[in-house]
Design an enzyme around this catalytic site. Structure first.
Site, PDB file in Angstrom:
ATOM      1  N   SER A   7       0.844  -1.199   0.000  1.00  0.00           N
ATOM      2  CA  SER A   7       0.000   0.000   0.000  1.00  0.00           C
ATOM      3  C   SER A   7       0.878   1.249   0.000  1.00  0.00           C
ATOM      4  CB  SER A   7      -0.895   0.016   1.234  1.00  0.00           C
ATOM      5  OG  SER A   7      -1.378   1.324   1.427  1.00  0.00           O
ATOM      6  N   HIS A  32      -1.151  -1.223  -4.340  1.00  0.00           N
ATOM      7  CA  HIS A  32      -2.425  -0.838  -3.727  1.00  0.00           C
ATOM      8  C   HIS A  32      -2.415   0.670  -3.494  1.00  0.00           C
ATOM      9  CE1 HIS A  32      -6.052  -1.733  -1.329  1.00  0.00           C
ATOM     10  NE2 HIS A  32      -5.612  -0.817  -0.485  1.00  0.00           N
ATOM     11  N   ASP A  34      -4.445   3.821  -2.093  1.00  0.00           N
ATOM     12  CA  ASP A  34      -5.528   4.190  -1.171  1.00  0.00           C
ATOM     13  C   ASP A  34      -5.972   5.633  -1.365  1.00  0.00           C
ATOM     14  OD1 ASP A  34      -5.946   1.877   0.563  1.00  0.00           O
ATOM     15  OD2 ASP A  34      -3.872   2.192   1.198  1.00  0.00           O
ATOM     16  N   MET A  36      -8.393   8.605  -0.207  1.00  0.00           N
ATOM     17  CA  MET A  36      -9.209   9.027   0.949  1.00  0.00           C
ATOM     18  C   MET A  36      -9.630  10.478   0.771  1.00  0.00           C
ATOM     19  SD  MET A  36      -6.969   7.453   4.008  1.00  0.00           S
ATOM     20  CE  MET A  36      -6.433   5.755   3.995  1.00  0.00           C
ATOM     21  N   MET A  67     -11.738   5.044  -0.891  1.00  0.00           N
ATOM     22  CA  MET A  67     -12.403   5.267   0.403  1.00  0.00           C
ATOM     23  C   MET A  67     -12.986   6.666   0.339  1.00  0.00           C
ATOM     24  SD  MET A  67      -9.525   3.495   2.789  1.00  0.00           S
ATOM     25  CE  MET A  67      -8.306   3.656   1.498  1.00  0.00           C
ATOM     26  N   ASP A 177      -7.031  -6.200   3.841  1.00  0.00           N
ATOM     27  CA  ASP A 177      -6.325  -4.919   3.946  1.00  0.00           C
ATOM     28  C   ASP A 177      -6.386  -4.390   5.380  1.00  0.00           C
ATOM     29  OD1 ASP A 177      -5.291  -2.378   3.507  1.00  0.00           O
ATOM     30  OD2 ASP A 177      -6.942  -1.695   2.236  1.00  0.00           O
TER      31      ASP A 177
HETATM   32  C1  DX5 Z   1      -6.341   1.715   5.447  1.00  0.00           C
HETATM   33  C2  DX5 Z   1      -5.858   1.432   4.052  1.00  0.00           C
HETATM   34  C3  DX5 Z   1      -4.796   0.422   4.004  1.00  0.00           C
HETATM   35  C4  DX5 Z   1      -3.546   0.798   4.740  1.00  0.00           C
HETATM   36  C5  DX5 Z   1      -2.921  -0.457   5.250  1.00  0.00           C
HETATM   37  O1  DX5 Z   1      -7.457   2.512   5.403  1.00  0.00           O
HETATM   38  O2  DX5 Z   1      -6.908   0.996   3.234  1.00  0.00           O
HETATM   39  O3  DX5 Z   1      -4.496   0.008   2.677  1.00  0.00           O
HETATM   40  O4  DX5 Z   1      -2.618   1.482   3.953  1.00  0.00           O
HETATM   41  O5  DX5 Z   1      -1.851  -0.125   6.049  1.00  0.00           O
HETATM   42  P1  DX5 Z   1      -1.213  -1.151   7.082  1.00  0.00           P
HETATM   43  O6  DX5 Z   1      -0.755  -2.336   6.292  1.00  0.00           O
HETATM   44  O7  DX5 Z   1      -0.120  -0.361   7.704  1.00  0.00           O
HETATM   45  O8  DX5 Z   1      -2.317  -1.520   8.053  1.00  0.00           O
HETATM   46 ZN    ZN Z   2      -6.468   0.053   1.226  1.00  0.00          ZN
END
Ligand code: DX5
Ligand code: ZN
Length: 216
Positions: A7, A32, A34, A36, A67, A177
């Protein structure tokens, strides 16, 4: 064979290209990404313009985890910016009609489609869509931040999805995840997972390749 999807949220944003090269050379399978919006989750990360630049410096499969509220409003921008898979949250959708329309819209653009469920959302919430999906993303932390600890509730959901998949002859991959490391990753593999997302476990290390290998 298990796929590992580092990620980018835990990468150094001032050196994205270097970090992406390191995970690519370290045998990551997917990247990956993310997204937000500060509304669906209480944090802001990056959007589609950065994805477009990222897509130009890597051959990794781009797994985009939205997200965000109203994903249907922004999905075309992510498609244009090089997403290979778009995963949206069922909790962000208002009704079944919009959800089906979004699934079909993504597929019509030759991009893979997935739905994610938060830790407190049951698998039943997405039962009606399972046969249409490429990926189901099980959240093992509350979405919003990297570095949280793994919630065991995800394991039962992974097993449940694996059972339903066999019963119904579906072909979606199960992705997990949040809080993944060697120990929690092993539990998820035993439960039937196909794709492990890991952020802090990989990027908070000097040796990304070793961390990726430890998850396989
Ligand atoms: C959280 C994200 C994840 C995050 C995971 O909202 O969707 O993808 O980056 O991070 P770790 O592996 O540190 O929990
Ligand atoms: Zn994620």
């Amino acid at each position: 064979m298990i796929k590992v999807a580092p990620s980018l949220l835990s990468a150094n944003f001032a050196c994205l290209k270097d970090d992406i090269e390191k995970i690519e050379n370290g045998k990551a399978d997917w990247l990956h990404y993310d997204v937000m919006d500060g509304h669906f989750v209480p944090n802001i990360s990056f959007g589609y313009s950065i994805l477009k630049d990222v897509s130009k410096v890597t051959n990794l499969f781009l797994d985009v985890h939205l997200m965000i509220s109203e994903p249907q409003k922004y999905v075309d921008e992510f498609i244009k910016s090089g997403a290979n898979l778009i995963v949206f949250h069922i909790e962000a959708m208002e009704n079944k009609e919009d959800t089906l329309a979004l699934i079909h819209h993504i597929k019509e653009n030759n991009v893979q489609v997935g739905i994610s469920i938060k830790p407190n959302t049951p698998v039943d919430a997405i039962q009606d869509y399972l046969s249409l999906l490429d990926v189901v993303l099980v959240m093992s932390v509350e979405p919003g931040f990297g570095g949280q600890s793994f919630k065991e509730i995800a394991l039962a959901k992974i097993k449940d999805l694996d059972t339903r998949r066999k019963e119904n002859n579906d072909r979606y991959l199960i992705e997990v995840d949040g809080g993944i490391n060697e120990t929690t990753g092993k539990k998820c593999k035993d439960a039937g997972v196909d794709v492990l997302v890991a952020g802090s476990y990989i990027f908070n290390s000097d040796d990304y390749a070793q961390r990726i290998a430890s998850l396989k």
